[in-house]
Design a protein around this motif. Structure first.
Motif, short mmCIF file in Angstrom:
data_model
loop_
_atom_site.label_atom_id
_atom_site.label_comp_id
_atom_site.label_asym_id
_atom_site.label_seq_id
_atom_site.Cartn_x
_atom_site.Cartn_y
_atom_site.Cartn_z
N GLY A 109 8.46 17.71 6.14
CA GLY A 109 9.86 17.35 6.09
C GLY A 109 9.31 16.52 7.75
O GLY A 109 10.07 15.92 8.28
N ALA A 110 8.25 16.93 8.10
CA ALA A 110 7.55 15.84 9.63
C ALA A 110 7.17 14.17 8.83
O ALA A 110 6.53 13.38 7.93
N PHE A 111 6.93 13.26 9.54
CA PHE A 111 6.96 12.20 9.83
C PHE A 111 6.35 11.46 11.07
O PHE A 111 6.34 12.09 12.10
N ARG A 112 5.07 10.70 10.95
CA ARG A 112 4.10 10.09 12.00
C ARG A 112 4.03 8.17 11.71
O ARG A 112 3.32 8.84 10.63
N LEU A 113 4.21 7.77 12.81
CA LEU A 113 3.98 6.08 12.06
C LEU A 113 3.11 5.80 13.53
O LEU A 113 3.80 5.78 14.38
N GLU A 114 2.08 4.96 13.42
CA GLU A 114 1.75 4.71 14.47
C GLU A 114 2.13 2.37 14.74
O GLU A 114 2.31 2.20 13.46
N MET A 115 2.54 2.81 16.05
CA MET A 115 2.45 1.21 16.12
C MET A 115 2.46 0.87 17.08
O MET A 115 2.12 1.48 18.46
N PRO A 116 2.50 -0.28 17.72
CA PRO A 116 2.42 -1.02 19.18
C PRO A 116 3.31 -0.68 20.15
O PRO A 116 4.79 0.07 19.92
N GLN A 117 2.42 -0.77 21.34
CA GLN A 117 3.85 0.22 22.41
C GLN A 117 4.81 -0.26 22.52
O GLN A 117 5.23 -1.48 23.40
N ILE A 118 5.45 0.67 22.86
CA ILE A 118 7.44 0.08 23.28
C ILE A 118 7.28 -0.09 24.39
O ILE A 118 7.16 0.63 25.29
N VAL A 119 8.50 -1.78 24.55
CA VAL A 119 8.54 -1.54 26.44
C VAL A 119 9.51 -1.73 25.44
O VAL A 119 10.77 -1.64 25.26
N PRO A 120 10.79 -2.12 27.54
CA PRO A 120 11.91 -1.74 27.42
C PRO A 120 12.77 -3.20 26.89
O PRO A 120 12.29 -4.21 26.94
N ALA A 121 13.50 -2.34 26.72
CA ALA A 121 14.76 -3.65 26.18
C ALA A 121 16.25 -3.61 26.71
O ALA A 121 16.04 -2.25 26.87
N PHE A 122 17.24 -4.46 27.38
CA PHE A 122 17.96 -3.88 27.64
C PHE A 122 17.44 -3.17 29.28
O PHE A 122 18.61 -2.01 28.92
#
Length: 162
Positions: A109-122
Motif C-alpha cells: 500500500g506504499a507509493f513514491r513518485l519522483e518529481m521536480p522540487q516543490i516551490v512555494p505557491a501562495f
C-alpha cells in the motif's frame, strides 16, 4: 537512606495527573475502534486534472512524494491503488499538464513518485494528491512542507469503501 518529602502541592499535582490519565483512558486497556477515513483537505482539489497518466517520474525529478494507502476500519494496506500527484515546482505551475502524474501503490500500500522540487505557491510549499479511482470515496490532500528546502513530502490515505 533519602527521606521523601511530600507537599500538599505535589500530592495535588500527582492526584490530578492520575485522574486525567484515567479520564483519558490511559488506565483502561486499549480497544480497537477502527481506523477512520481520511477527510478531503480544503484546497486539495485545486487544479486537479482527471485522468492524469501513470508515469515513472514527473519532469526531471530530485524531490520525492511518498505515502501509504490503507482501508478505513481495519487499516489493511491497499495495493494497486492509483494516486495522482501535482504541485507547483521548479519546472511548472500546478495547473500545467507536465506538473501532473499518477502512480500505483505497491503490495504494502506504499507509493513514491519522483518529481521536480516543490516551490512555494501562495506563500506555502505544498503538494496535491488525489485518490480518484472509484473503488473507494475520492479524497484530495494538500500537505504543506515544513520548509521549501525539504526534498520529500509524505501523505497518507485511509480510504472508505463506496
Amino acid at each position: 537512606m533519602t527521606a521523601v518529602s511530600y507537599s500538599r502541592r505535589s500530592l495535588m499535582a500527582a492526584g490530578g495527573a492520575a485522574l486525567a490519565a484515567g479520564a483519558s483512558g490511559l488506565l483502561m486497556p486499549a480497544r480497537a475502534s477502527g481506523l477512520a477515513p481520511t477527510p478531503t483537505m480544503r484546497g486539495g482539489a485545486n487544479n486537479y486534472r482527471p485522468g492524469a497518466p501513470i508515469v515513472e517520474r514527473i519532469g526531471g525529478g530530485g524531490f520525492w512524494m511518498t505515502g501509504t494507502v490503507r482501508r478505513a476500519g481495519d487499516g489493511a494496506p491497499l495495493p494497486n491503488q492509483r494516486i495522482q500527484i501535482w504541485a507547483h515546482t521548479t519546472e511548472g505551475h500546478e495547473r500545467d499538464p507536465q506538473s501532473h502524474g499518477a502512480t500505483l501503490t505497491d503490495a504494502d500500500g506504499a507509493f513514491r513518485l519522483e518529481m521536480p522540487q516543490i516551490v512555494p505557491a501562495f506563500g506555502q510549499p505544498h503538494g496535491h494528491l488525489a485518490y480518484d479511482s472509484g473503488e473507494f470515496e475520492t479524497v484530495f490532500l494538500r500537505p504543506v512542507m515544513s520548509s521549501a528546502r525539504d526534498k520529500t513530502l509524505a501523505a497518507h490515505f485511509v480510504l472508505q469503501p463506496l
